[in-house]
Motif scaffolding. Structure first.
Motif, short mmCIF file in Angstrom:
data_model
loop_
_atom_site.label_atom_id
_atom_site.label_comp_id
_atom_site.label_asym_id
_atom_site.label_seq_id
_atom_site.Cartn_x
_atom_site.Cartn_y
_atom_site.Cartn_z
N UNK A 67 0.87 -1.17 0.00
CA UNK A 67 0.00 0.00 0.00
C UNK A 67 0.91 1.22 0.00
N UNK A 68 0.66 2.16 -0.89
CA UNK A 68 1.46 3.37 -0.99
C UNK A 68 0.69 4.53 -0.38
N UNK A 69 1.34 5.31 0.48
CA UNK A 69 0.71 6.49 1.04
C UNK A 69 1.67 7.68 0.90
N UNK A 70 1.14 8.81 0.50
CA UNK A 70 1.96 10.00 0.35
C UNK A 70 1.21 11.25 0.76
N UNK A 76 2.01 13.50 -5.02
CA UNK A 76 2.42 13.42 -6.42
C UNK A 76 3.26 12.18 -6.65
N UNK A 77 4.24 11.95 -5.75
CA UNK A 77 5.10 10.78 -5.88
C UNK A 77 4.27 9.49 -5.89
N UNK A 78 3.28 9.43 -5.01
CA UNK A 78 2.43 8.25 -4.97
C UNK A 78 1.67 8.09 -6.28
N UNK A 79 1.14 9.17 -6.81
CA UNK A 79 0.43 9.09 -8.09
C UNK A 79 1.36 8.64 -9.21
N UNK A 80 2.60 9.13 -9.20
CA UNK A 80 3.56 8.73 -10.22
C UNK A 80 3.92 7.25 -10.10
N UNK A 81 4.04 6.77 -8.87
CA UNK A 81 4.35 5.35 -8.65
C UNK A 81 3.19 4.47 -9.11
N UNK A 82 1.97 4.87 -8.75
CA UNK A 82 0.79 4.12 -9.18
C UNK A 82 0.69 4.12 -10.70
N UNK A 83 1.03 5.24 -11.33
CA UNK A 83 0.99 5.35 -12.79
C UNK A 83 2.01 4.41 -13.44
N UNK A 90 -3.14 2.96 -3.56
CA UNK A 90 -2.48 4.23 -3.28
C UNK A 90 -3.41 5.16 -2.54
N UNK A 91 -2.87 5.83 -1.52
CA UNK A 91 -3.62 6.84 -0.77
C UNK A 91 -2.80 8.12 -0.77
N UNK A 92 -3.40 9.21 -1.23
CA UNK A 92 -2.71 10.50 -1.21
C UNK A 92 -3.47 11.42 -0.27
N UNK A 93 -2.74 12.08 0.61
CA UNK A 93 -3.32 12.91 1.66
C UNK A 93 -2.88 14.35 1.45
N UNK A 94 -3.83 15.25 1.28
CA UNK A 94 -3.52 16.67 1.04
C UNK A 94 -2.51 16.79 -0.09
N UNK A 95 -2.75 16.11 -1.17
CA UNK A 95 -1.76 15.99 -2.24
C UNK A 95 -1.54 17.28 -3.01
N UNK A 96 -0.29 17.52 -3.37
CA UNK A 96 0.01 18.53 -4.39
C UNK A 96 -0.54 18.01 -5.71
N UNK A 97 -0.92 18.89 -6.62
CA UNK A 97 -1.56 18.43 -7.86
C UNK A 97 -0.57 17.97 -8.92
N UNK A 186 -5.46 0.02 -15.84
CA UNK A 186 -4.74 -1.11 -15.26
C UNK A 186 -3.77 -0.64 -14.18
N UNK A 187 -4.30 0.14 -13.26
CA UNK A 187 -3.49 0.64 -12.14
C UNK A 187 -4.16 0.30 -10.83
N UNK A 188 -3.43 0.52 -9.73
CA UNK A 188 -3.98 0.25 -8.41
C UNK A 188 -5.07 1.26 -8.06
N UNK A 189 -6.00 0.88 -7.19
CA UNK A 189 -7.02 1.84 -6.70
C UNK A 189 -6.34 3.03 -6.03
N UNK A 190 -6.97 4.19 -6.12
CA UNK A 190 -6.37 5.43 -5.63
C UNK A 190 -7.40 6.22 -4.83
#
Length: 265
Positions: A67-70, A76-83, A90-97, A186-190
């Motif tokens: 599980x990825x959390x950022x 952003x890093x988490x979104x890039x990794x999931x991509x 993946x869980x992003x908290x107060x993420x930069x866009x 075809x990516x992980x849930x976000x």
């Protein structure tokens, strides 16, 4: 923007629930806060590709997808990794866009002005004064509480990131380093978690980021915690955020016990 070990509070909390928790630092950031403040050269020269490649190497070395959390730019890093096809969820908290998100509320502009008003900051490690930090990061705390957090955790951030990805990413032609394939199925849930009182990465920004994935066949969810600041993983009541993030991620993955990988921005 200043960085802080926001997700550090979640480590013992998740470990007590039986999870193995890994918190890889950005390249060169694996030293004490005081050392980074004294010599921030490693911050000033760090790039997004270097950082995401480093984190991808950590993830790929694990025996099972984690599980990825950022938090913040870690989102952003988490979104890039999931991509890249990494992670079980993946869980992003107060993420930069990521690139293409154009929502920019007034509080976000005010939060970033201390860095953006100095053109020379694009080549430096740029940070905030305690007062600026209080407005941008810990606006739900009182002055004394905010100053304690600042003194313990705040370090500068790469000024180039604020300029390049916070200002010009949507103006330059072609895909930049924070672009993701929003239509990929075809990516992980976000999951996007936003704080209703967050000044620097407001809920509207996170909601807009989540909506960019609307054409994807993969799961993309959004949840807002009213009244919470950017310091949401450290301010009182952080347990509710931690529980929601983990419960959602576990529900999206297989019954096996996954590893968790909070990212410390």
């Amino acid at each position: 923007m200043g960085h802080a070990a926001v997700l550090g509070t979640l480590v013992p909390y998740y470990e007590a629930k039986g999870y193995r928790v890994i918190t890889p630092a950005y390249p060169g950031f694996d030293i004490e806060v005081e050392a980074l403040r004294e010599n921030p050269d490693v911050i000033a020269t760090l790039t997004v590709p270097q950082t995401v490649d480093h984190l991808a190497g950590v993830v790929e070395a694990l025996p099972t997808p984690p599980i990825l959390m950022g938090h913040s730019f870690g989102g952003i890093m988490t979104q890039l990794l999931v991509d890249r096809g990494l992670g079980a969820a993946g869980v992003v908290i107060d993420s930069a866009p990521t690139e293409g998100v154009r929502t920019q509320p007034p509080s976000q502009v005010k939060s970033l002005l201390p860095i953006l008003t100095r053109w020379s900051n694009r080549h430096k490690a740029a940070g905030f004064t305690p007062e600026q930090w209080h407005y941008a990061f810990t606006n739900t705390l009182d002055d004394a509480e905010s100053r304690a957090v600042y003194d313990r955790y705040a370090i500068p951030a790469p000024g180039a990131w604020v300029f390049r990805y916070g200002v010009f990413a949507n103006l330059l032609p072609g895909h930049q380093e924070t672009w993701v394939d929003y239509g990929r199925s075809d990516r992980a849930p976000l999951l996007f978690i936003a704080g209703g009182a967050d000044h620097i990465m407001p809920a509207a920004v996170n909601k807009s980021n989540a909506r960019k994935y609307r054409k994807s066949g993969a799961v993309t969810d959004f949840h807002e915690f009213p009244g919470r600041s950017h310091w949401t993983c450290g301010e009182p009541g952080w347990e509710a955020v931690a529980d929601h993030a983990l419960d959602w991620a576990v529900a999206q993955t297989s019954p096996r016990s996954p590893e968790t990988l909070p990212h410390t921005p």
